[in-house]
Scaffold this motif. Structure first.
Motif: not given
Length: 93
Positions: A1-2, A74-80
């Motif tokens: 995670m960036n 949404k970063i790299d197809d992941q939702e935070y």
């Protein structure tokens, strides 16, 4: 995670909770409506440096969170979800 939280922010990721129906059928989170359970991924420095608040939540904890007014990214197809400690209602043990 960036993604690294700043100040008094916390980064969480929603967890899909499965339940069993009375008949034993496993219901995915999408079948029973929204679940407001997430895993804590990162905690901002203001919380970690606050002696009174730093032990309330830890990275890896599963928490129940407020569903309103949160920031989602949404970063790299992941939702935070980025929220404050006050947006968390409880830690699940």
């Amino acid at each position: 995670m960036n993604l690294r939280p700043i100040g008094n922010k916390i980064i969480i990721k929603k967890i899909e909770v499965e339940e069993k129906s009375i008949g034993g059928i496993i219901l995915p989170g999408s079948a029973k409506g929204d679940s407001y359970v997430a895993e804590v991924l990162a905690i901002g420095p203001d919380i970690l440096n606050d002696e009174k608040r730093k032990d309330q939540v830890k990275v890896g904890d599963k928490v129940v969170y407020n569903k309103y007014g949160l920031n989602t990214v949404k970063i790299d197809d992941q939702e935070y979800i980025i929220c404050k400690l006050d947006d968390l209602y409880a830690v699940i043990k």
